[in-house]
Design an enzyme around this catalytic site. Structure first.
Site, short mmCIF file in Angstrom:
data_model
loop_
_atom_site.label_atom_id
_atom_site.label_comp_id
_atom_site.label_asym_id
_atom_site.label_seq_id
_atom_site.Cartn_x
_atom_site.Cartn_y
_atom_site.Cartn_z
N ASP A 220 0.86 -1.18 0.00
CA ASP A 220 0.00 0.00 0.00
C ASP A 220 0.90 1.24 0.00
O ASP A 220 2.02 1.18 -0.50
CB ASP A 220 -0.95 -0.05 1.21
CG ASP A 220 -2.28 0.64 0.91
OD1 ASP A 220 -2.25 1.87 0.67
OD2 ASP A 220 -3.34 -0.02 0.92
N HIS A 243 2.27 2.01 -3.16
CA HIS A 243 1.36 2.97 -3.79
C HIS A 243 1.88 4.40 -3.74
O HIS A 243 1.14 5.34 -3.98
CB HIS A 243 -0.03 2.89 -3.14
CG HIS A 243 -0.73 1.59 -3.36
ND1 HIS A 243 -1.98 1.32 -2.84
CD2 HIS A 243 -0.35 0.47 -4.04
CE1 HIS A 243 -2.34 0.10 -3.19
NE2 HIS A 243 -1.36 -0.44 -3.91
#
Length: 540
Positions: A220, A243
């Site tokens: 993430d 991310h």
């Protein structure tokens, strides 16, 4: 006999603690911890904490080499008499979570500090053993716990985390929430690129947080910044997979506090899904983002190198799709490298609160062997230095009297879809020595755009302009091969300054329609020429 008893008592005391240079040290092994990776050592760690809290001296909790099984551990500082003197964890070993993820999966945090001050953690590996939980979540089972954060600090001050490695966290690796004055240095985070919700470092409702010299690889955000965060400094970080570094998601709550004074500097993103991102929910909110600098950034095969997304709304949970979060004063400086997608700069801002004072300075991003593109929706700002892809916004200009101008800008091969403006030049209606010169808008597609071609030299919200006459001189602007549909009847609006009329405006092969009836054009104080097909008919 009495002498022997006293001697044994002294030896027992020394086994549990030692004192050197005024610092009391508590060895967790002496308090019952087993470095075998199998025996639950939680009580020994909590016992060391209780002793350190009660100590009249600065205290160190020492974890020797080895592997220590530890369950949910809650280190509370509310009644810690050592507060202000400092408690240091020196970890030469590895702490492992229980193999059954259910043991801590609903605890919120595996290792949690709350209401502490002056706590430092040096070294050590924290292994959350999260892979089994990730597999459970991937199976779409409804019986998976949400997962535990590996290391969390809540309502704490003056925290140092140095040289700590977090691997395979069930959920977030490190959380800083409602804290002041926190230093994270030399942090290493490692988890699968497919691990869900495993943000490397999450900062929220905190101020004075610094992240230095860290390497984050996860599934993430490498670093995520939540509401109420201010005065953050992030420098020398390697991110990927992951991310990227995200401010947000923001704006879920109506009365949400904002984010301000954030610097992200000297970061390399490698094969991440985003680079530097600001993300807000498409719903009403009084939140804001103000005073952000992204500086000295390297992008290596990043999908969205520069991204503002104010339309975030998974599961159709937004009633209006208009974000109330106001984004202002964001600088992108010295950002270069490669994009994995054609649109390397995407600024998708709120229709209700357009992004303002966005600055692009020396941005150079390529896409394979062809030029990358930029997309701007409801974004206003300025550019300087080398800008690749070509900037997709111009304005607002002319607020300052001695303001420098904008020149030699090309905007090419852009598609606008349902935007409030297409290609716009906007200047304040006030005295200025600024200028716009040598601009080309070329190969543009408009799809249901409200103001496809717009020059607005009368910009003056809040009646802040003393004269309503813009001093900005606009010259040599070309609109070439622009076609599509307008959402308003006036598709070409050139509203120029009475004091300094627009000059050398060129319309070449412009074809814009409005529903089933002809669009219109409006020109005020604009001079220029036309060639090729011009629809609507030129007003020059």
């Amino acid at each position: 006999m009495e002498y022997v008893a006293m001697t044994l008592l002294l030896i027992t005391f020394l086994m549990h603690q030692s004192v050197a240079n005024g610092v009391t040290t508590y060895n967790v092994v002496n308090l019952g911890a087993k470095p075998d990776g199998k025996t639950d050592s939680t009580k020994a760690f909590l016992s060391a904490w209780a002793s350190a809290c009660a100590s009249g001296n600065p205290a160190t909790i020492y974890v020797p080499p080895g592997t220590y099984l530890m369950g949910e551990a809650y280190f509370h500082g509310e009644h810690c008499s050592n507060t202000g003197k400092g408690i240091t964890f020196r970890i030469d070993g590895t702490l492992v979570a229980p193999s059954d993820y259910r043991d801590v999966g609903n605890a919120g945090s595996w290792i949690k500090f709350e209401k502490v001050s002056g706590v430092s953690i040096y070294g050590g590996v924290l292994d959350g053993r999260g892979s089994a939980l990730w597999a459970c979540k991937a199976s779409s089972s409804n019986n998976c716990p949400i997962g535990a954060t590996t290391l969390a600090f809540y309502n704490s001050n003056n925290i140092v985390v140095n040289g700590v490695t977090s691997v395979n966290s069930q959920k977030f690796h490190i959380v800083i929430n409602r804290c002041q004055n926190v230093m994270l240095q030399g942090t290493k985070v490692s988890a699968s690129g497919k691990s869900p919700n495993t943000d490397g470092i999450h900062i929220q409702m905190s101020s004075g947080v610094t992240v230095l010299n860290s390497r984050i690889a996860t599934g993430d955000d490498c670093i995520s910044i939540g509401p109420g965060s201010s005065n953050l400094w992030i420098e020398n970080v390697a991110c990927g997979p992951g991310h990227g570094i995200s401010i947000g998601s923001l704006g879920w709550e109506l009365q949400e506090p904002g984010v301000k004074n954030v610097t992200v500097k000297t970061v390399t993103f490698t094969s991440t899904s985003n680079g530097v991102r600001i993300k807000t929910w498409g719903r009403p909110s009084k939140g804001f983002v103000d005073g952000v600098v992204f500086q000295h950034i390297v992008m290596v095969n990043v999908q969205n190198p520069i991204l503002i997304d104010q339309n975030y709304c998974p599961h159709n949970s937004c009633p209006t799709q208009n974000s109330g979060v106001k984004i202002n004063d964001v600088t992108y400086q010295d950002i270069h490298g490669t994009s994995a997608t054609k649109v390397a700069v995407r600024l998708s801002c709120s229709k209700k609160n357009p992004c303002s004072e966005i600055k692009l300075e020396d941005v150079n991003l390529s896409y394979g062997h062809s030029p990358a593109e930029a997309s701007c929706v409801n974004a206003e700002g300025t550019t300087s230095g080398v800008i690749v892809p070509t900037s997709c916004f111009i304005g607002s200009l002319g607020w300052e009297l001695q303001e420098p101008g904008v020149k030699n800008v090309t905007v090419k091969t852009v598609t606008f879809t349902s935007t409030s403006n297409g290609v716009r030049i906007k200047t304040w209606g006030r005295p200025s020595k600024a200028f716009v010169d040598g601009v080309v808008f070329q190969h543009i597609v408009m799809l249901n755009v409200q103001n496809p071609i717009l020059i607005d030299q009368n910009y003056c919200p809040h009646n802040s302009c003393p004269t309503q006459n813009s001093g900005v001189k606009i010259n040599d602007v070309t609109y070439q091969d622009i076609h599509g549909t307008s959402a308003t009847k006036v598709a070409v609006r050139l509203s120029c300054s009475k004091k300094n009329p627009c000059s050398e405006i060129k319309l070449e092969d412009v074809n814009l329609s409005y529903g089933h009836s002809p669009a219109e054009a409006s020109c005020v104080n604009a001079e220029g020429t036309t060639s090729g097909v011009i629809v609507p008919s030129s007003c020059l």
